[in-house]
Design an enzyme around this catalytic site. Sequence first.
Site: not given
Lengths: 254, 79
Positions: A144, A157
């Site tokens: 990501s 995350y």
Amino acid sequence: MAGRMENKVVIVTGGGSGIGRATCYRLRQEGAKVVVADRNQAGAEETRELMEGNDQNSAVSRVDISRSSQVKQMVEDTVSKFGRLDGLVNGAAILIRTPPLVDVEDVDWDLTMDTNLKGTFYCCKYAIPAMLEHGGGSIVNISSMSGVRGVAYSVPYAVSKAGVIHLTKVAAAQYTHQGVRVNCIAPGGIDTPQMRGSTASAETFQERNVEHPMGRVGRPDEVANLITWLTSEEASYVSGSTYIIDGGAWALAT
Amino acid sequence: MDKVIEIADRAVADYGFRQAVLYGADDVARRWELSDQETSVLETTVLQRLSALPIPVQPEDVPGEQARLAEMIREADQG
């Protein structure tokens, strides 16, 4: 005309929704035999229906990738059914929004790391030997942009996704010479349930759309196109790389 | 049922945590050290309601949804 992935066997984790679903669909269009892997079995079954999968060209695997025994079984079942494993797309992940670092709770860190980083590690660990049995394969890990730059909305995350990038490099360094290419993609904002959920409001999501240089966030099928290329032999000289796919946002920001 | 209500509150407010509960309720129960009764309410009442929530629950709707689910949990505990 045969597709780019004709008769290749590919496992896609997180295949029950979002980018994973779009990837399953795209791979199937290119002739792959697709194992839709997700702990959301209903979602995985829906993906299989959408890609018009049948027993000869697809399977559903209900799996929690944070459990090594389940990942091992998933790979064994795939090879048992289809005779080989040629590709793995590590798309399963969770995004829990957290406060700043000093207030992050252990459980949120552990839940995130167990799925996003440990789970990706387990999938590579068990898929690589299966791929080596038939001369090699291709792994695409989904990181990501949160793993590339610092983000405010989720510490675990972001760190897990940075870890996925480096796991990719290490795996590529160790297994490319044996025929297993390992690459990574770092998507920016992509219109998926995870993104809509993590932006926490319809208004914020719309702001992300409008503020983007392209005037919109990306679509799952656009990411699936990149993943499919990386999985295919058209990317035969690509390994250890991380591809940013964010509509140019990062290039404009730096 | 305080722990179950805490889990439910977080799952309503955060979609990612909701996913963790929906598809890993046994793992969440273990991490929160829930009793058998608490686990049962989590795996029935809470999961059923979470499955029906929109993505995401809009900020202005979160408190109301949390209160509704907490009430359902208390009723399930007494039932």
